[in-house]
Design an enzyme around this catalytic site. Structure first.
Site, PDB file in Angstrom:
ATOM      1  N   LYS A 163      44.693   9.257 -27.232  1.00  0.00           N
ATOM      2  CA  LYS A 163      43.168   9.619 -27.321  1.00  0.00           C
ATOM      3  C   LYS A 163      43.179  10.848 -28.334  1.00  0.00           C
ATOM      4  CE  LYS A 163      41.166   6.633 -26.230  1.00  0.00           C
ATOM      5  NZ  LYS A 163      41.998   5.542 -25.853  1.00  0.00           N
ATOM      6  N   HIS A 196      66.408  14.678 -23.904  1.00  0.00           N
ATOM      7  CA  HIS A 196      67.129  13.919 -24.936  1.00  0.00           C
ATOM      8  C   HIS A 196      66.604  14.102 -26.182  1.00  0.00           C
ATOM      9  CE1 HIS A 196      69.169  12.028 -21.500  1.00  0.00           C
ATOM     10  NE2 HIS A 196      68.067  11.991 -20.981  1.00  0.00           N
ATOM     11  N   GLU A 248      48.793   7.314 -23.119  1.00  0.00           N
ATOM     12  CA  GLU A 248      47.129   6.898 -23.458  1.00  0.00           C
ATOM     13  C   GLU A 248      46.378   8.277 -23.826  1.00  0.00           C
ATOM     14  OE1 GLU A 248      45.522   4.679 -24.201  1.00  0.00           O
ATOM     15  OE2 GLU A 248      43.553   5.275 -23.659  1.00  0.00           O
ATOM     16  N   GLU A 300      43.725  10.045 -32.072  1.00  0.00           N
ATOM     17  CA  GLU A 300      42.707   9.249 -32.871  1.00  0.00           C
ATOM     18  C   GLU A 300      41.338  10.132 -33.099  1.00  0.00           C
ATOM     19  OE1 GLU A 300      41.723   5.706 -31.143  1.00  0.00           O
ATOM     20  OE2 GLU A 300      41.926   6.308 -29.051  1.00  0.00           O
ATOM     21  N   CYS A 320      35.211  -4.715 -40.889  1.00  0.00           N
ATOM     22  CA  CYS A 320      33.881  -5.042 -41.583  1.00  0.00           C
ATOM     23  C   CYS A 320      32.921  -5.681 -40.484  1.00  0.00           C
ATOM     24  CB  CYS A 320      34.198  -6.105 -42.446  1.00  0.00           C
ATOM     25  SG  CYS A 320      35.430  -5.634 -43.606  1.00  0.00           S
ATOM     26  N   TRP A 339      35.246  -2.240 -44.354  1.00  0.00           N
ATOM     27  CA  TRP A 339      36.402  -1.549 -44.176  1.00  0.00           C
ATOM     28  C   TRP A 339      37.384  -1.952 -45.086  1.00  0.00           C
ATOM     29  CZ3 TRP A 339      41.485  -1.975 -42.214  1.00  0.00           C
ATOM     30  CH2 TRP A 339      42.298  -0.845 -41.732  1.00  0.00           C
ATOM     31  N   ASN A 382      34.165 -10.915 -43.842  1.00  0.00           N
ATOM     32  CA  ASN A 382      35.172 -10.032 -43.050  1.00  0.00           C
ATOM     33  C   ASN A 382      36.534 -10.846 -42.854  1.00  0.00           C
ATOM     34  OD1 ASN A 382      36.186  -8.722 -40.854  1.00  0.00           O
ATOM     35  ND2 ASN A 382      34.719  -9.088 -39.441  1.00  0.00           N
ATOM     36  N   GLY A 383      37.655 -10.116 -43.134  1.00  0.00           N
ATOM     37  CA  GLY A 383      38.757 -10.664 -43.266  1.00  0.00           C
ATOM     38  C   GLY A 383      39.913 -10.383 -44.454  1.00  0.00           C
ATOM     39  N   LYS A 400      36.903  -0.394 -34.719  1.00  0.00           N
ATOM     40  CA  LYS A 400      36.923  -0.790 -33.355  1.00  0.00           C
ATOM     41  C   LYS A 400      37.541  -2.137 -33.297  1.00  0.00           C
ATOM     42  CE  LYS A 400      35.707  -0.564 -28.940  1.00  0.00           C
ATOM     43  NZ  LYS A 400      36.474   0.222 -28.262  1.00  0.00           N
ATOM     44  N   ARG A 412      32.285  -0.424 -35.469  1.00  0.00           N
ATOM     45  CA  ARG A 412      33.619  -1.146 -35.849  1.00  0.00           C
ATOM     46  C   ARG A 412      34.431  -0.575 -36.972  1.00  0.00           C
ATOM     47  NH1 ARG A 412      33.349  -6.732 -34.731  1.00  0.00           N
ATOM     48  NH2 ARG A 412      34.317  -7.401 -36.709  1.00  0.00           N
TER      49      ARG A 412
HETATM   50  C1  F6R Z   1      42.376   3.232 -28.916  1.00  0.00           C
HETATM   51  C2  F6R Z   1      41.890   1.857 -29.082  1.00  0.00           C
HETATM   52  C3  F6R Z   1      42.741   0.931 -29.856  1.00  0.00           C
HETATM   53  C4  F6R Z   1      42.556  -0.586 -29.188  1.00  0.00           C
HETATM   54  C5  F6R Z   1      43.426  -1.417 -29.942  1.00  0.00           C
HETATM   55  C6  F6R Z   1      43.367  -2.879 -29.191  1.00  0.00           C
HETATM   56  O1  F6R Z   1      41.458   4.025 -28.224  1.00  0.00           O
HETATM   57  O2  F6R Z   1      40.788   1.404 -29.036  1.00  0.00           O
HETATM   58  O3  F6R Z   1      44.132   1.284 -29.555  1.00  0.00           O
HETATM   59  O4  F6R Z   1      43.067  -0.510 -27.683  1.00  0.00           O
HETATM   60  O5  F6R Z   1      42.843  -1.627 -31.324  1.00  0.00           O
HETATM   61  O6  F6R Z   1      41.860  -3.434 -29.218  1.00  0.00           O
HETATM   62  P1  F6R Z   1      41.672  -4.460 -28.146  1.00  0.00           P
HETATM   63  O7  F6R Z   1      41.807  -4.035 -26.538  1.00  0.00           O
HETATM   64  O8  F6R Z   1      40.194  -4.821 -28.660  1.00  0.00           O
HETATM   65  O9  F6R Z   1      42.564  -5.789 -28.565  1.00  0.00           O
END
Ligand code: F6R
Length: 614
Positions: free
Chosen positions: A489, A508, A485, A492, A2, A76, A102-103, A609, A27
């Site tokens: 990517k 395995h 990673e 997501e 949020c 959110w 927010n929360g 985010k 976000r």
């Molecule tokens: C993936 C991504 C998330 C963040 C994760 C941690 O692209 O952005 O997996 O890496 O939510 O977020 P931070 O680094 O802000 O703690």
């Protein structure tokens, strides 16, 4: 998650709120709303969907006289589906108060039952709505608004950033924080509240961060801050170095692409002031990383989530290669609910772009409680994780707006590289990495050229493969976390099922997945020595089962070229720098594939985010 924006001052309220909300879109949200005063009445406009849906609703019947103070919110969903009713702001029964949050209010159910019994009428299924009715209830009992607000906060369990306006006191906005980020923006005869810095950048760079338990009262010409015991406290504003342009797309189709291409610049900024260009020495002492802080460290825990966790996995290879200290890397959501063996000789390293991730923060607090030394690697100045750490090493990546993290990752890895070299010198007096430090200074230009060179080829590969449903990413040693990673990517932002695996694990189990329409993206670097040969054998095993291979390989890896459907060549570099070079093609690949599939790249479905709830 949020987003909150609030304003008090002379500007036209609706444009300020919409501008703030637009800058919080990254976000992640599923509904949006605003509240302001109109003819001394509280006027709420809110809707399920995006900010443009909100704008449509506002401008269908433009308010005649919209006035500050006002609040805006992007929601959110946690409690209650995304809908007009559940969108914030929420109001009390008499429509005199309005609030955004927010929360998560963990005890909302019991509070709601009590309020219902007292005759309060609820309009939503949210946890948030109880807050505004509670304030109303305390007003009904005869408390004044400030007392009612403080009293309400005492009843709440959980995490919250709250902003509230009251039509009978339009001269201030009440703000409170507990475990959810809030930043106040300080202007001339105007003040702001937001959940994140980018929302404030069009208006001011002077900010005040609130700590957990603090309450702020924003007037147009002053800000009062109180601790949880209602003592007035002084807070010095901090000047943010991020500029507005860094939070805008600047001609790129998406923030994600801009941020991928910004990585060379982000690396330059992260190195700045940390390497003495004359003697090639790394220095973190100005940031508090001195011998006394680390001398008796016997074990390191690196704890993070998502992409930051992958940077932590890379760090394990770096630290164990250069220092004689065992390293454990943990997902924060797991770490916090097990019994990690921590004492005063443990160094806890929290890694977080936002510095607000709930699980990482909780893990940090747990480690602190058990006596560990706390170091964090964060991107956002003044974020909670940064403020609660003994030492903070900032990645200077600038604002990362795209939900998918890119430049934060490369700069986190860079900080870990610097850290490994720095600690080796500091703890053991070993000064053998000057050549590498020198190469680091040049890495930014090299990476810039590399990105430019590979983009057309990545586009070509994406054209061929964007319709796949499954994909494997394979790597070994320091390239294993990069495989994870790359898979993250693609999942997501392109919504393609992708698995990252240590290539040696294929036999395995996962090798059973190999078939003609399941490509394997294989990462192999000659700098990893024998592991390169091992990865080649793993690739042959894929090939002999008709699995198509796309390889990301060192220059002139002829053996790989022969068995690969497509390949990207990476210039030879030092072992430590491999993650930085190998992750970039994977970021671009996910980006191009997502673009071809028409995905909402900067705001992928279901994601937020900044994950401020667990
Ligand atoms: C993936 C991504 C998330 C963040 C994760 C941690 O692209 O952005 O997996 O890496 O939510 O977020 P931070 O680094 O802000 O703690």
């Amino acid at each position: 998650m949020c987003g909150i924006i609030g304003y008090i001052g002379k500007r036209q309220i609706i444009p300020v709120l919409l501008e703030g909300l637009r800058r919080l879109e990254y976000r992640g949200y599923d509904s949006a709303g605003i509240v302001f005063l109109e003819k001394n009445k509280i006027k709420v406009i809110k809707t399920k969907g995006r900010i443009f849906n909100l704008e449509e609703k506002i401008f269908k019947k433009p308010p005649l006289e919209a006035k500050a103070p006002g609040l805006g919110h992007t929601r959110w969903a946690t409690h209650g589906e995304p809908s007009d009713e559940n969108a914030h702001p929420h109001m009390d029964c008499k429509e005199e108060l309005s609030l955004v949050h927010n929360g998560i209010i963990e005890n909302y159910y019991e509070l709601k039952q009590k309020l219902l019994k007292k005759g309060h009428r609820f309009c939503s299924a949210t946890d948030t709505e109880v807050i505004v009715h509670l304030v109303e209830d305390y007003l009904n009992e005869g408390l004044n608004i400030k007392e009612a607000f403080f009293r309400t906060l005492k009843d709440l369990k959980g995490s919250f950033a709250i902003a509230l306006i009251y039509k009978k006191h339009p001269e201030f906005i009440l703000v409170a924080r507990n475990q959810s980020p809030v930043v106040l923006g300080v202007g001339e005869e105007e003040n702001f509240v937001a959940s994140d810095i980018p929302a404030l950048l069009p208006f001011t760079k002077k900010v005040v961060f609130l700590n957990d338990g603090e309450v702020a009262i924003l007037y147009k010409d002053k800000i009062e801050v109180y601790d949880s015991k209602k003592n007035k406290i002084e807070k010095e504003p901090v000047l943010i170095s991020w500029d507005l342009a860094s939070a805008e797309k600047g001609g790129y189709a998406h923030f994600m692409l801009k941020e991928i291409c910004e990585q060379p610049e982000a690396i330059k900024h992260t190195l700045l002031g940390r390497i003495n260009l004359d003697n090639k020495e790394i220095d973190f002492s100005k940031e508090g990383l001195v011998k006394e802080f680390l001398e008796d460290v016997q074990k390191v825990f690196i704890v993070a989530c998502g992409t930051s966790y992958h940077a932590g996995l890379v760090a394990k290879y770096l630290i164990e290669r250069h220092l004689e200290i065992p390293v454990e890397v943990d997902l924060a959501s797991e770490f916090r609910y097990r019994n990690p063996l921590i004492n005063s000789k443990t160094l806890f390293i929290g890694v977080s772009q936002s510095g607000e991730t709930a699980d990482t923060l909780a893990s940090l607090r747990l480690a602190k409680e058990k006596g560990a030394k706390i170091l964090s690697i964060c991107n956002v100045l003044g974020s909670t994780i940064a403020r609660e750490s003994g030492v903070v090493l900032y990645t200077q990546a600038g604002p990362e707006i795209s939900v998918a993290s890119t430049k934060a990752f490369t700069t986190q890895v860079l900080v870990f590289i610097l850290l490994a070299f720095y600690l080796k010198k500091m703890l053991y007096g070993k000064d053998e990495d000057k050549e590498k430090v020198d190469a680091l200074i040049k890495i930014s230009n090299q990476l810039d050229n590399f990105i430019e060179k590979i983009r057309p080829k990545i586009k070509e590969i994406s054209e061929k493969w964007h319709n796949i449903s499954n994909c494997l990413y394979l790597g070994r040693n320091i390239l294993f976390p990069i495989a994870l990673e790359g898979a993250l990517k693609l999942k997501e932002i392109a919504y393609i099922h992708a698995e990252g695996y240590a290539a040696g694990e294929m036999k395995h189990g996962p090798i059973a997945l190999i078939e003609e329409n399941v490509p394997s993206i294989i990462l192999a670097a000659k700098e990893t020595g024998i592991v390169y040969e091992k990865t080649l054998s793993n690739a042959e095993e894929v090939k002999s089962r008709r699995g198509p291979i796309i390889s990301i390989i060192s220059e002139n890896s002829e053996e790989f070229k022969k068995i690969s459907y497509d390949y990207i060549e990476v210039p030879l570099t030092f072992y430590e720098f491999l993650p930085i070079f190998y992750v970039v093609p994977l970021q671009l690949l996910a980006y191009e594939i997502a673009a071809l599939r028409g995905c909402d790249i900067d705001k992928p479905r279901n994601l937020a985010k900044s994950v401020t709830v667990e």
